[in-house]
Design a protein around this motif. Structure first.
Motif, PDB file in Angstrom:
ATOM      1  N   GLY A  35      25.842  24.035  42.333  1.00 13.88           N
ATOM      2  CA  GLY A  35      26.390  24.327  41.022  1.00 13.88           C
ATOM      3  C   GLY A  35      27.883  24.587  41.125  1.00 13.88           C
ATOM      4  N   ILE A  36      28.411  25.211  40.114  1.00 12.30           N
ATOM      5  CA  ILE A  36      29.819  25.596  40.146  1.00 12.30           C
ATOM      6  C   ILE A  36      29.949  27.047  39.708  1.00 12.30           C
ATOM      7  N   GLU A  37      30.991  27.692  40.190  1.00  7.74           N
ATOM      8  CA  GLU A  37      31.275  29.069  39.804  1.00  7.74           C
ATOM      9  C   GLU A  37      32.735  29.168  39.374  1.00  7.74           C
ATOM     10  N   LEU A  38      32.924  29.759  38.241  1.00 11.39           N
ATOM     11  CA  LEU A  38      34.267  29.946  37.693  1.00 11.39           C
ATOM     12  C   LEU A  38      34.595  31.433  37.720  1.00 11.39           C
ATOM     13  N   ARG A  39      35.762  31.771  38.303  1.00 10.13           N
ATOM     14  CA  ARG A  39      36.185  33.169  38.388  1.00 10.13           C
ATOM     15  C   ARG A  39      37.566  33.297  37.761  1.00 10.13           C
ATOM     16  N   ALA A  40      37.658  34.106  36.717  1.00 18.34           N
ATOM     17  CA  ALA A  40      38.940  34.380  36.049  1.00 18.34           C
ATOM     18  C   ALA A  40      39.250  35.860  36.190  1.00 18.34           C
ATOM     19  N   SER A  41      40.513  36.195  36.449  1.00 13.83           N
ATOM     20  CA  SER A  41      40.894  37.600  36.628  1.00 13.83           C
ATOM     21  C   SER A  41      42.241  37.859  35.974  1.00 13.83           C
ATOM     22  N   LEU A  42      42.402  39.109  35.535  1.00 14.97           N
ATOM     23  CA  LEU A  42      43.643  39.584  34.918  1.00 14.97           C
ATOM     24  C   LEU A  42      43.865  41.034  35.343  1.00 14.97           C
ATOM     25  N   PRO A  43      45.120  41.481  35.401  1.00 14.93           N
ATOM     26  CA  PRO A  43      45.354  42.910  35.630  1.00 14.93           C
ATOM     27  C   PRO A  43      44.845  43.722  34.451  1.00 14.93           C
ATOM     28  N   ASP A  44      44.523  44.988  34.698  1.00 13.36           N
ATOM     29  CA  ASP A  44      43.870  45.787  33.662  1.00 13.36           C
ATOM     30  C   ASP A  44      44.829  46.525  32.738  1.00 13.36           C
ATOM     31  N   ARG A  45      46.141  46.436  33.000  1.00  9.90           N
ATOM     32  CA  ARG A  45      47.067  47.125  32.115  1.00  9.90           C
ATOM     33  C   ARG A  45      48.454  46.544  32.269  1.00  9.90           C
ATOM     34  N   LEU A  46      49.300  46.899  31.317  1.00 12.45           N
ATOM     35  CA  LEU A  46      50.694  46.487  31.343  1.00 12.45           C
ATOM     36  C   LEU A  46      51.527  47.620  31.904  1.00 12.45           C
ATOM     37  N   ARG A  47      52.535  47.283  32.711  1.00 15.93           N
ATOM     38  CA  ARG A  47      53.441  48.301  33.254  1.00 15.93           C
ATOM     39  C   ARG A  47      54.835  48.040  32.727  1.00 15.93           C
ATOM     40  N   PRO A  48      55.344  48.890  31.827  1.00 17.14           N
ATOM     41  CA  PRO A  48      56.685  48.674  31.292  1.00 17.14           C
ATOM     42  C   PRO A  48      57.752  49.119  32.273  1.00 17.14           C
ATOM     43  N   VAL A  49      58.967  48.647  32.047  1.00 14.19           N
ATOM     44  CA  VAL A  49      60.099  49.051  32.870  1.00 14.19           C
ATOM     45  C   VAL A  49      60.541  50.455  32.504  1.00 14.19           C
ATOM     46  N   VAL A  50      60.814  51.279  33.497  1.00 14.72           N
ATOM     47  CA  VAL A  50      61.421  52.593  33.271  1.00 14.72           C
ATOM     48  C   VAL A  50      62.619  52.679  34.191  1.00 14.72           C
ATOM     49  N   PRO A  60      24.293  26.710  37.363  1.00  9.42           N
ATOM     50  CA  PRO A  60      23.497  26.116  38.441  1.00  9.42           C
ATOM     51  C   PRO A  60      23.205  24.634  38.241  1.00  9.42           C
ATOM     52  N   ASP A  61      23.430  24.123  37.018  1.00  4.95           N
ATOM     53  CA  ASP A  61      23.098  22.724  36.728  1.00  4.95           C
ATOM     54  C   ASP A  61      24.252  22.084  35.940  1.00  4.95           C
ATOM     55  N   PRO A  62      25.411  21.885  36.580  1.00  7.62           N
ATOM     56  CA  PRO A  62      26.566  21.381  35.835  1.00  7.62           C
ATOM     57  C   PRO A  62      26.503  19.876  35.618  1.00  7.62           C
ATOM     58  N   ASP A  63      27.133  19.421  34.535  1.00  7.70           N
ATOM     59  CA  ASP A  63      27.288  17.995  34.292  1.00  7.70           C
ATOM     60  C   ASP A  63      28.460  17.411  35.079  1.00  7.70           C
ATOM     61  N   ASP A  64      29.476  18.237  35.337  1.00  7.54           N
ATOM     62  CA  ASP A  64      30.679  17.781  36.030  1.00  7.54           C
ATOM     63  C   ASP A  64      30.952  18.674  37.228  1.00  7.54           C
ATOM     64  N   GLY A  65      31.801  18.178  38.137  1.00  9.18           N
ATOM     65  CA  GLY A  65      32.179  18.933  39.316  1.00  9.18           C
ATOM     66  C   GLY A  65      33.308  19.906  39.035  1.00  9.18           C
ATOM     67  N   PRO A  66      33.674  20.696  40.041  1.00  5.60           N
ATOM     68  CA  PRO A  66      34.728  21.700  39.852  1.00  5.60           C
ATOM     69  C   PRO A  66      36.063  21.117  39.391  1.00  5.60           C
ATOM     70  N   GLY A  89      49.794  36.523  33.827  1.00 10.75           N
ATOM     71  CA  GLY A  89      49.779  37.114  35.163  1.00 10.75           C
ATOM     72  C   GLY A  89      48.435  37.050  35.845  1.00 10.75           C
ATOM     73  N   GLY A  90      47.491  36.249  35.338  1.00 11.13           N
ATOM     74  CA  GLY A  90      46.159  36.169  35.928  1.00 11.13           C
ATOM     75  C   GLY A  90      45.961  34.906  36.734  1.00 11.13           C
ATOM     76  N   ALA A  91      44.704  34.640  37.079  1.00 10.54           N
ATOM     77  CA  ALA A  91      44.366  33.481  37.902  1.00 10.54           C
ATOM     78  C   ALA A  91      42.991  32.966  37.495  1.00 10.54           C
ATOM     79  N   LEU A  92      42.782  31.662  37.721  1.00  9.85           N
ATOM     80  CA  LEU A  92      41.508  31.020  37.392  1.00  9.85           C
ATOM     81  C   LEU A  92      41.123  30.112  38.549  1.00  9.85           C
ATOM     82  N   ASP A  93      39.919  30.330  39.104  1.00 13.58           N
ATOM     83  CA  ASP A  93      39.412  29.521  40.213  1.00 13.58           C
ATOM     84  C   ASP A  93      38.083  28.901  39.800  1.00 13.58           C
ATOM     85  N   VAL A  94      37.904  27.617  40.143  1.00 12.55           N
ATOM     86  CA  VAL A  94      36.635  26.920  39.915  1.00 12.55           C
ATOM     87  C   VAL A  94      36.210  26.328  41.247  1.00 12.55           C
TER      88      VAL A  94
END
Length: 454
Positions: A420-435, A385-391, A409-414
């Motif tokens: 203030g600023i909000e940072l959202r990072a996401s990743l898939p929850d598992r690995l899918r191997p080739v069959v 809520p009180d950042p020193d710098d912008g996104p 394979g994830g993503a990062l948004d600021v």
């Protein structure tokens, strides 16, 4: 009748010309009988009728030839079509092998639409259609869905053991499917069984070759992503080591040098009471700086191989990081359970870097950190809520972490959020191997982190 000629052997053209001449002669005879006296009709009529018949035959000759060609052409039998299809398969001309089957189905049953479906990658594909239309290449997920489609009035599956290989369908647009229609479709399916099995297996092999090519390309892309992640980690470690050894190590060396100088002064002048005291001061200063240096190396080692992360998961590891920061950090939420190491470490590293960056100075409102699971993804949401710098500045400072996250394979948004600023990072929850499909309907996917860019 026993002596009847087959349809293809009938003298169609002479019969048609005879009918035409007979009609002309009859018309001339009737005309003369109505318009002239019988004596005149008997003398002149035959000559006029013969002349008109010859003229009519000459004028109508091309049309009679075309009609005779259509009527005299033998109808394709299922067996002739199967023989032609088998010959085309042996020649390797698969695209031209199946339209004959669709044609004999359509013409033999007077169907509005006849289709030969092949099973490719567990999906039914319209490989041949009669009459030819834009429906070729259409895909249906299952046999049940195919049978429920409008325009499919009768279907006969072609099996290879207990595995579906092809389906023959006809649609008669509201007209009934007769027993003769059913028998024809069944005979074509039975006679074409080996041919359709061979074509389906060839299509399946081609699909497997395409999947192998896709796997090779994805493997090369995965290696490139791993190289990027490895380079990101190397740059981070270099920066960490440089920061740990530059000022702190220089200060430690200076304190040792000052202590050495004070001890030499005390040795040269035994009466100097201040020199030993200064030496003790510099040694204590060196001890403090050495302790800071060791603590910093511990932080670096924890970042390289966080033991708490291995043993207790991302939340406990982030709590350990937050405990050493000068700014208050409120950590809430948790993941649904333990995840693969690649996922947990990727989430931890980006959250640790962001928290360390945003909470580097004391004071200010507490930093809010929330761990969350959303469907088949996991993530962390950090609100300052009180950042020193912008996104933009925060995003630039976390460029290496963004690269690492993208490599997994994830993503990062600021983004900005109410001052203030909000940072959202996401990743898939598992690995899918080739069959690779071995004929048992196994799952097929590329070797990549699930949810990553294809």
């Amino acid at each position: 009748m026993a002596g009847a000629l087959p349809r293809g052997d009938l003298p169609v053209r002479p019969v048609l010309l005879g009918v035409l001449v007979g009609v002309v002669l009859l018309a001339v005879a009737l005309g003369f009988s109505l318009l002239t006296r019988p004596a005149v009709a008997g003398v002149v009529g035959p000559f006029v009728a013969a002349a008109l018949a010859v003229l009519a035959a000459r004028v109508a000759g091309p049309g009679v030839d075309r009609l005779a060609g259509r009527l005299g052409r033998p109808a394709p039998t299922p067996y002739a079509v199967l023989a032609d299809t088998a010959a085309r398969v042996r020649e390797g001309s698969l695209p031209d092998a199946l339209p004959g089957l669709a044609r004999v189905l359509g013409e033999g049953t007077a169907a509005q639409r006849a289709v030969v479906w092949l099973v490719v990658d567990d999906v039914l594909v319209a490989e041949a259609v009669h009459p030819p239309d834009a429906g070729r290449g259409e895909r249906v997920a299952s046999l049940g869905l195919l049978l429920a489609r409008p325009g499919v009035d009768h279907a006969v599956p072609v099996l290879d053991g207990d595995r579906l290989r092809a389906v023959l369908t006809i649609g008669k647009a509201g007209r009934p499917v007769t027993s003769g229609d059913r028998r024809l479709v069944r005979d074509v399916a039975g006679g074409a069984q080996l041919v359709l099995q061979g074509v389906a297996r060839g299509a399946e092999l081609a699909a497997r070759v395409r999947r192998v090519d896709e796997l090779a390309r994805e493997t090369a892309a995965s290696r490139r992503r791993l190289e990027v992640a490895r380079e990101v980690e190397r740059r981070r470690l270099v920066a960490e080591l440089r920061g740990a050894t530059s000022d702190r190590l220089a200060g430690f060396r200076q304190s040792i040098a000052d202590a050495t100088e004070s001890l030499e002064e005390a040795r040269d002048d035994p009466d100097d009471d201040e020199a030993p005291e200064m030496a003790r001061h510099h040694v204590g200063e060196a001890r403090e700086r050495l302790g800071e240096l060791i603590d910093r190396f511990r932080v670096i080692a924890r970042g390289v191989h966080p033991a708490v992360l291995r043993e207790q998961g991302p939340r406990a590891a982030l709590e350990e990081v937050a405990a050493d920061l000068p700014r208050a950090v409120h950590l809430s939420g948790r993941l649904a359970g333990r995840l693969p190491w690649e996922i947990e470490s990727g989430l931890y590293y980006v959250a640790s870097s962001a928290v360390s960056l945003l909470a580097a100075r004391p004071g200010g409102a507490p930093l809010e950190v929330v761990l969350e699971s959303r469907g088949d993804t996991v993530g962390v949401r950090i609100t300052d809520p009180d950042p020193d710098d912008g996104p933009d500045a925060v995003r630039a400072a976390l460029a290496d972490d963004l690269d690492r996250l993208a490599a997994l394979g994830g993503a990062l948004d600021v983004v900005g959020a109410g001052g203030g600023i909000e940072l959202r990072a996401s990743l898939p929850d598992r690995l899918r191997p080739v069959v690779l499909d071995a004929g048992d309907g196994a799952e097929r996917s590329s070797t990549r982190v699930a949810g990553g860019a294809a």
